[in-house]
Scaffold this active site. Structure first.
Site, PDB file in Angstrom:
ATOM      1  N   LYS A   1       0.971  -1.274   0.101  1.00 28.83           N
ATOM      2  CA  LYS A   1      -0.105   0.085  -0.114  1.00 28.83           C
ATOM      3  C   LYS A   1       0.840   1.205   0.065  1.00 28.83           C
ATOM      4  O   LYS A   1       1.912   1.090   0.555  1.00 28.83           O
ATOM      5  CB  LYS A   1      -0.944   0.102   1.243  1.00 28.83           C
ATOM      6  CG  LYS A   1      -0.265   0.215   2.458  1.00 28.83           C
ATOM      7  CD  LYS A   1      -0.935   0.723   3.670  1.00 28.83           C
ATOM      8  CE  LYS A   1      -0.333   1.147   4.762  1.00 28.83           C
ATOM      9  NZ  LYS A   1      -0.901   1.470   5.976  1.00 28.83           N
TER      10      LYS A   1
ATOM     11  N   HIS B   1      -2.151  -6.387   5.056  1.00 22.99           N
ATOM     12  CA  HIS B   1      -1.726  -7.416   6.100  1.00 22.99           C
ATOM     13  C   HIS B   1      -2.886  -7.434   6.969  1.00 22.99           C
ATOM     14  O   HIS B   1      -2.929  -8.513   7.886  1.00 22.99           O
ATOM     15  CB  HIS B   1      -0.387  -6.878   6.600  1.00 22.99           C
ATOM     16  CG  HIS B   1      -0.439  -5.613   7.689  1.00 22.99           C
ATOM     17  ND1 HIS B   1      -0.398  -4.456   6.863  1.00 22.99           N
ATOM     18  CD2 HIS B   1      -0.688  -5.448   8.575  1.00 22.99           C
ATOM     19  CE1 HIS B   1      -0.584  -3.384   7.733  1.00 22.99           C
ATOM     20  NE2 HIS B   1      -0.735  -4.246   9.018  1.00 22.99           N
TER      21      HIS B   1
ATOM     22  N   GLU C   1      -4.722   4.285  17.529  1.00 26.63           N
ATOM     23  CA  GLU C   1      -3.277   3.985  17.997  1.00 26.63           C
ATOM     24  C   GLU C   1      -2.980   4.846  19.099  1.00 26.63           C
ATOM     25  O   GLU C   1      -3.283   6.021  18.818  1.00 26.63           O
ATOM     26  CB  GLU C   1      -2.494   3.909  16.844  1.00 26.63           C
ATOM     27  CG  GLU C   1      -2.738   2.717  15.881  1.00 26.63           C
ATOM     28  CD  GLU C   1      -1.783   2.930  14.687  1.00 26.63           C
ATOM     29  OE1 GLU C   1      -0.797   1.804  14.670  1.00 26.63           O
ATOM     30  OE2 GLU C   1      -1.636   3.874  13.717  1.00 26.63           O
TER      31      GLU C   1
ATOM     32  N   ASP D   1      -4.015   6.261   4.836  1.00 29.64           N
ATOM     33  CA  ASP D   1      -3.059   5.217   5.241  1.00 29.64           C
ATOM     34  C   ASP D   1      -3.843   3.927   6.058  1.00 29.64           C
ATOM     35  O   ASP D   1      -3.579   2.901   5.714  1.00 29.64           O
ATOM     36  CB  ASP D   1      -2.297   5.710   6.437  1.00 29.64           C
ATOM     37  CG  ASP D   1      -1.235   4.869   7.064  1.00 29.64           C
ATOM     38  OD1 ASP D   1      -0.637   4.255   6.133  1.00 29.64           O
ATOM     39  OD2 ASP D   1      -1.242   4.890   8.154  1.00 29.64           O
TER      40      ASP D   1
ATOM     41  N   HIS E   1      -6.994  -0.318   4.387  1.00 31.55           N
ATOM     42  CA  HIS E   1      -7.438  -1.515   5.415  1.00 31.55           C
ATOM     43  C   HIS E   1      -8.838  -1.612   5.854  1.00 31.55           C
ATOM     44  O   HIS E   1      -9.409  -2.717   5.797  1.00 31.55           O
ATOM     45  CB  HIS E   1      -6.352  -1.426   6.522  1.00 31.55           C
ATOM     46  CG  HIS E   1      -4.789  -1.183   6.355  1.00 31.55           C
ATOM     47  ND1 HIS E   1      -4.245  -2.288   5.620  1.00 31.55           N
ATOM     48  CD2 HIS E   1      -3.988  -0.601   6.482  1.00 31.55           C
ATOM     49  CE1 HIS E   1      -2.837  -2.144   5.524  1.00 31.55           C
ATOM     50  NE2 HIS E   1      -2.748  -1.051   6.253  1.00 31.55           N
TER      51      HIS E   1
ATOM     52  N   LYS F   1      -3.986   8.449  15.242  1.00 36.01           N
ATOM     53  CA  LYS F   1      -2.716   8.119  16.025  1.00 36.01           C
ATOM     54  C   LYS F   1      -2.814   8.954  17.145  1.00 36.01           C
ATOM     55  O   LYS F   1      -3.473  10.097  17.109  1.00 36.01           O
ATOM     56  CB  LYS F   1      -1.458   8.760  15.027  1.00 36.01           C
ATOM     57  CG  LYS F   1      -1.297   7.613  13.793  1.00 36.01           C
ATOM     58  CD  LYS F   1       0.019   8.215  13.116  1.00 36.01           C
ATOM     59  CE  LYS F   1       0.484   7.406  12.072  1.00 36.01           C
ATOM     60  NZ  LYS F   1       0.773   5.699  12.538  1.00 36.01           N
TER      61      LYS F   1
HETATM   62  P1  NDP Z   1      12.050   3.117   2.829  1.00 38.01           P
HETATM   63  O1  NDP Z   1      11.937   4.506   2.124  1.00 38.01           O
HETATM   64  O2  NDP Z   1      12.324   2.883   4.072  1.00 38.01           O
HETATM   65  O3  NDP Z   1      12.456   1.991   2.080  1.00 38.01           O
HETATM   66  C1  NDP Z   1      12.246   2.070   0.404  1.00 38.01           C
HETATM   67  C2  NDP Z   1      13.590   0.989  -0.014  1.00 38.01           C
HETATM   68  O4  NDP Z   1      13.603   1.135  -1.386  1.00 38.01           O
HETATM   69  C3  NDP Z   1      14.986   1.567   0.565  1.00 38.01           C
HETATM   70  O5  NDP Z   1      15.684   0.148   0.644  1.00 38.01           O
HETATM   71  C4  NDP Z   1      15.408   2.189  -0.807  1.00 38.01           C
HETATM   72  O6  NDP Z   1      16.767   2.039  -1.003  1.00 38.01           O
HETATM   73  C5  NDP Z   1      15.109   1.236  -2.048  1.00 38.01           C
HETATM   74  N1  NDP Z   1      14.814   1.996  -3.278  1.00 38.01           N
HETATM   75  C6  NDP Z   1      14.672   3.295  -3.518  1.00 38.01           C
HETATM   76  N2  NDP Z   1      14.702   3.420  -4.938  1.00 38.01           N
HETATM   77  C7  NDP Z   1      15.326   2.523  -5.451  1.00 38.01           C
HETATM   78  C8  NDP Z   1      15.905   2.299  -6.640  1.00 38.01           C
HETATM   79  N3  NDP Z   1      15.738   2.962  -7.762  1.00 38.01           N
HETATM   80  N4  NDP Z   1      16.410   1.162  -6.766  1.00 38.01           N
HETATM   81  C9  NDP Z   1      16.607   0.238  -5.704  1.00 38.01           C
HETATM   82  N5  NDP Z   1      16.069   0.257  -4.616  1.00 38.01           N
HETATM   83  C10 NDP Z   1      15.554   1.546  -4.187  1.00 38.01           C
HETATM   84  O7  NDP Z   1      10.235   2.851   2.673  1.00 38.01           O
HETATM   85  P2  NDP Z   1       9.370   1.586   3.532  1.00 38.01           P
HETATM   86  O8  NDP Z   1      10.241   0.503   3.652  1.00 38.01           O
HETATM   87  O9  NDP Z   1       8.913   2.490   4.870  1.00 38.01           O
HETATM   88  O10 NDP Z   1       8.260   1.572   2.623  1.00 38.01           O
HETATM   89  C11 NDP Z   1       8.002   0.487   1.511  1.00 38.01           C
HETATM   90  C12 NDP Z   1       6.832   0.361   0.818  1.00 38.01           C
HETATM   91  O11 NDP Z   1       5.947  -0.100   1.915  1.00 38.01           O
HETATM   92  C13 NDP Z   1       6.131   1.706   0.610  1.00 38.01           C
HETATM   93  O12 NDP Z   1       5.071   1.453  -0.520  1.00 38.01           O
HETATM   94  C14 NDP Z   1       5.145   1.960   1.839  1.00 38.01           C
HETATM   95  O13 NDP Z   1       4.126   2.673   1.489  1.00 38.01           O
HETATM   96  C15 NDP Z   1       4.993   0.431   2.119  1.00 38.01           C
HETATM   97  N6  NDP Z   1       4.499   0.322   3.510  1.00 38.01           N
HETATM   98  C16 NDP Z   1       5.556   0.422   4.495  1.00 38.01           C
HETATM   99  C17 NDP Z   1       5.246   0.303   5.953  1.00 38.01           C
HETATM  100  C18 NDP Z   1       6.079   0.510   7.172  1.00 38.01           C
HETATM  101  O14 NDP Z   1       5.716   0.410   8.120  1.00 38.01           O
HETATM  102  N7  NDP Z   1       7.371   0.928   6.858  1.00 38.01           N
HETATM  103  C19 NDP Z   1       3.796  -0.288   6.479  1.00 38.01           C
HETATM  104  C20 NDP Z   1       3.005  -0.689   5.187  1.00 38.01           C
HETATM  105  C21 NDP Z   1       3.262  -0.419   4.191  1.00 38.01           C
HETATM  106  P3  NDP Z   1      17.741   3.403  -0.492  1.00 38.01           P
HETATM  107  O15 NDP Z   1      17.426   3.948   0.691  1.00 38.01           O
HETATM  108  O16 NDP Z   1      19.075   3.074  -0.829  1.00 38.01           O
HETATM  109  O17 NDP Z   1      17.476   4.248  -1.688  1.00 38.01           O
END
Ligand code: NDP
Length: 457
Positions: free
Chosen positions: A136, A166, A204, A223, A228, A327
């Site tokens: 999402k 989830h 929350e 969100d 959800h 929140k």
């Molecule tokens: P982050 O920003 O923490 O992580 C994103 C990741 O993508 C990083 O590892 C980043 O690497 C990588 N990335 C970005 N651009 C590229 C690229 N061009 N090639 C390769 N890797 C790339 O985001 P989140 O983990 O928080 O979120 C990810 C997804 O999950 C989103 O869609 C979010 O909405 C969803 N989500 C997140 C939740 C959470 O609790 N975090 C909960 C529910 C959903 P680098 O930093 O090195 O660029």
């Protein structure tokens, strides 16, 4: 059901979702079902990580979920990390070619990067059975969700697309199936004749927790409610599916969502929004939302949202379904509450006014609670209130563990179908538009309170 997945390709392996939720859930799944340990984990991301850094990442994430040493060593024996720009077709091709097929590509990436990665995949021949797993938010409105669906149909069949929610892996949410359809008691009265209203609440105590980059451009309605709670509504409101499988269950859910209309067709009053100001949540001092690092106050992002909808069909017309999430609230409250109508007639001679019967399905800890009227113990003709509680215990797996099990089995039962994702946006889009136009006030509540005055459910 398609071929079981051989490689779990985690794109965005250095990110928050991957480290905090996906890797721990994978470890717990492999602990619970060791026969799955043959799946190869490949981490991919833009960082130039060496093998040691990746190993540390896996160890730390698994450690946070107390994953057994057996699972840790078995995963570490086969895993690797590859530096990849996921928007580059050539790099994606070589990533896929280097892994046993079929692979599940989990896009743990910023949503805009996921779209670019999917566009790049159009130039890559995907091995049969390849699964695409999207997080999402799926799009940012109905139009973009439709466009993303169209892109995905050019890559793999719908049954190989997992749009993750989830919440559908939460055991209490799935309990709606058992409670409704495996009892004679509830389903015959599960309609507007007997039910006054349905509340689906996810309040929350957590605050922004340094997630401004994502949350400040999403807000509570997108969100939580769009992503959800509307799925939970679908499970609560749907007609009985003939079978719990990816076709029948998801058809029933989609039908319920298609019948959803904003309350009184009024986007201005069907939704409410509010933002927290400074306060105290339990012992924690919480700053004003607008003072949190990374927040742009000008965006007017809500941290508490409420949406009232009607499922306009013969079962539900006239019954409000209230969806609310926020929140920094004083109390954690995560539940589906079914409030029944009062009895048509209480025999004269029974004293006191009956309160509405209420069935509550509570999440974390998972419980079912039924509040009903009885005769009081003191005066046998005086009405009294009792609550029957059942503790359901923790689920076998965390919600993300159930989601990953579905992905690895090639079973999209617990994922959101494309048309349903579009429906969820269709429902909320007019409210978001009204908010952007400033037609609905952005109210305030102190962190640690139970929301703005007059919002109590
Ligand atoms: P982050 O920003 O923490 O992580 C994103 C990741 O993508 C990083 O590892 C980043 O690497 C990588 N990335 C970005 N651009 C590229 C690229 N061009 N090639 C390769 N890797 C790339 O985001 P989140 O983990 O928080 O979120 C990810 C997804 O999950 C989103 O869609 C979010 O909405 C969803 N989500 C997140 C939740 C959470 O609790 N975090 C909960 C529910 C959903 P680098 O930093 O090195 O660029």
């Amino acid at each position: 059901m398609s071929t079981p997945i051989k490689t779990f390709l985690l794109l965005g392996a250095s990110g928050d979702l991957a480290g905090r939720l996906l890797l721990p859930a994978l470890g717990q799944l492999l602990d619970a079902e060791p026969e799955r340990r043959s799946v190869v984990l490949v981490g991919a991301g833009s960082e130039a990580w060496d093998a040691g850094t990746w190993e540390d990442r896996v160890r730390t994430s698994f450690g946070s979920a107390s994953v057994s040493e057996d699972t840790v060593s078995s995963v570490l024996a086969g895993t690797r990390y590859q530096q990849v720009d996921v928007t580059d077709p050539g790099q994606l091709r070589s990533l896929l070619e280097s892994a046993p097929a079929p692979a599940a590509l989990y896009f743990a990436l910023p949503p805009a990067v996921t779209v670019k990665a999917c566009t790049a995949l159009k130039e890559v021949e995907l091995p049969e059975g390849t699964a695409l797993v999207l997080e999402k938010p799926f799009g940012t409105d109905q139009q973009s969700a439709t466009a993303l669906n169209l892109l995905l149909t050019q890559l793999v069949p719908e049954s190989q697309v997992h749009r993750v929610d989830h919440f559908l892996g939460r055991s209490t949410v799935l309990n709606l199936l058992g409670v409704r359809f495996a009892n004679r008691l509830f389903e015959p009265i599960w309609n507007s004749e007997h039910i006054e209203r349905v509340d689906i609440v996810f309040d929350e105590q957590l605050t922004l927790e340094n997630r401004a980059r994502y949350y400040d451009s999403a807000g509570a309605l997108m969100d939580m409610i769009q992503s959800h709670l509307l799925q939970v509504l679908a499970l609560a409101a749907m007609d009985p599916p003939a079978a719990v499988n990816e076709v029948d269950l998801r058809d029933s859910m989609a039908q319920a969502l298609r019948a959803c209309r904003l309350w009184e067709d009024d986007p201005v009053h069907a939704g409410r929004r509010a933002r927290y100001t400074a306060g105290t949540v339990e012992d924690r001092t919480v700053p004003d939302y607008t003072a949190e690092p990374g927040v742009d106050p000008g965006r007017g992002t809500e941290t508490l949202a409420e949406l009232t909808v009607e499922v306009r069909n013969s079962r539900w017309a006239g019954v409000p379904f209230r969806l609310r999430s926020g929140k920094a609230l004083g109390a954690r409250r995560k539940e589906v509450t079914i409030t029944f109508k009062n009895p048509v007639h209480v025999p004269t001679g029974l004293r006191g006014r009956p309160a509405s019967d209420r069935l509550r399905l509570l999440m974390g800890p998972d419980q079912i609670s039924f509040e009903m009227n009885v005769n009081g113990p003191a005066d046998p003709l005086e009405l009294d209130r009792v609550t029957l509680d059942a503790d359901l215990g923790a689920g076998r797996l965390p919600a993300y563990g159930e989601v990953l099990a579905g992905v690895l089995d090639g079973d999209p039962l617990l994922s959101v179908r494309g048309d349903t994702a579009e429906q969820c946006w269709r429902i909320v889009d007019p409210v978001l538009q009204a908010w952007r136009e400033g037609k609905t006030a952005l109210e305030e509540y102190a962190a640690g309170s139970d929301g703005p005055a007059g919002w109590a459910l």
